[in-house]
Design a protein around this motif. Structure first.
Motif, PDB file in Angstrom:
ATOM      1  N   SER A 141       0.868  -1.178   0.000  1.00 40.63           N
ATOM      2  CA  SER A 141       0.000   0.000   0.000  1.00 40.63           C
ATOM      3  C   SER A 141       0.905   1.228   0.000  1.00 40.63           C
ATOM      4  CB  SER A 141      -0.924  -0.012   1.226  1.00 40.63           C
ATOM      5  OG  SER A 141      -0.151  -0.075   2.405  1.00 40.63           O
ATOM      6  N   PHE A 149      -4.129   7.857   1.008  1.00 42.81           N
ATOM      7  CA  PHE A 149      -3.772   6.436   1.068  1.00 42.81           C
ATOM      8  C   PHE A 149      -4.236   5.753  -0.216  1.00 42.81           C
ATOM      9  CE2 PHE A 149      -4.899   2.021   1.957  1.00 42.81           C
ATOM     10  CZ  PHE A 149      -3.737   1.549   2.575  1.00 42.81           C
ATOM     11  N   ASN A 174      -1.793   1.783  -7.541  1.00 45.93           N
ATOM     12  CA  ASN A 174      -0.772   1.992  -6.515  1.00 45.93           C
ATOM     13  C   ASN A 174       0.561   2.400  -7.143  1.00 45.93           C
ATOM     14  OD1 ASN A 174       1.394   1.330  -4.536  1.00 45.93           O
ATOM     15  ND2 ASN A 174      -0.376   0.747  -3.303  1.00 45.93           N
ATOM     16  N   ALA A 208       1.187   5.608   0.975  1.00 39.77           N
ATOM     17  CA  ALA A 208       0.693   6.876   1.509  1.00 39.77           C
ATOM     18  C   ALA A 208       1.761   7.928   1.243  1.00 39.77           C
ATOM     19  CB  ALA A 208       0.420   6.763   3.004  1.00 39.77           C
TER      20      ALA A 208
END
Length: 200
Positions: free
Chosen positions: A119, A136, A143, A121
């Motif tokens: 993931s 996020f 991504n 951020a």
């Protein structure tokens, strides 16, 4: 038409055909590493890419040993080198590098974590520069870290994949080193926690 004229035309036709054939044969290699790329920060312009430094290197000028494997990232030539501990594996990958010198970090660190399906951020500095960015992004095609990520000992720095293949070979990151997804997947399999990393 004279004999000499036919000879000249024949040579021209042969040379034109040879150039066309050579372009066709070379195109798969050029498609992979590219002889052109978009200008940094502008995806609408096309400029020639300098791949003269895309060459194999010996590990010894850069590392005292290859314990746990060794990764060398050359920012100027936009290439990542990997050597396995026993030197049975050597890989050379085109990479993306930071957009500017102030975003670039050089020196020694190591892989401290490996994540498949990372993931993402944005860092506080990224949010300040780009307040419109999401806070996020989970794993998946949107991504920025692609399919795999190697987290480094420096906070916020990673070697990771990218779904935007236009970035490879360019100054296009906010500090990280990016690879094609198929390349980071391969490197992910080779690297381990403790693999040495040097950015020059």
């Amino acid at each position: 038409m004279s004999k000499n004229t036919k000879t000249v035309l024949g040579r021209r036709a042969f040379l034109s055909g040879s150039v066309a054939a050579a372009g066709t044969i070379a195109s798969p290699a050029l498609a992979q590493f590219g002889n052109t790329t978009e200008v940094e920060r502008d995806l609408t312009e096309v400029v020639k890419r300098n791949i003269s430094s895309f060459r194999s290197l010996d590990w010894r000028p850069y590392f005292s040993n290859t314990k746990n494997g060794a990764i060398l990232v050359d920012i100027s030539s936009r290439v990542l080198h990997y050597w396995s501990e026993d030197l049975s594996i050597y890989r050379l990958y085109p990479s993306s590098v930071p957009l500017s010198e102030d975003l670039t970090r050089r020196g020694r660190t190591s892989v401290i974590r490996k994540v498949e399906g990372p993931s993402w951020a944005p860092t506080p500095a990224m949010r300040k520069r780009n307040p419109e960015w999401p806070a996020f992004v989970g794993p998946g095609p949107d991504n920025p870290l692609g399919t795999h990520a190697l987290y480094l000992g420096w906070t916020y720095y990673r070697i990771h994949g990218t779904h935007d293949t236009r970035k490879i070979g360019r100054q296009s990151s906010n500090g990280c080193i990016g690879l094609y997804n198929q390349h980071i997947q391969e490197l992910f399999g080779y690297a381990k926690k403790g693999t040495q990393v040097l950015l020059i």
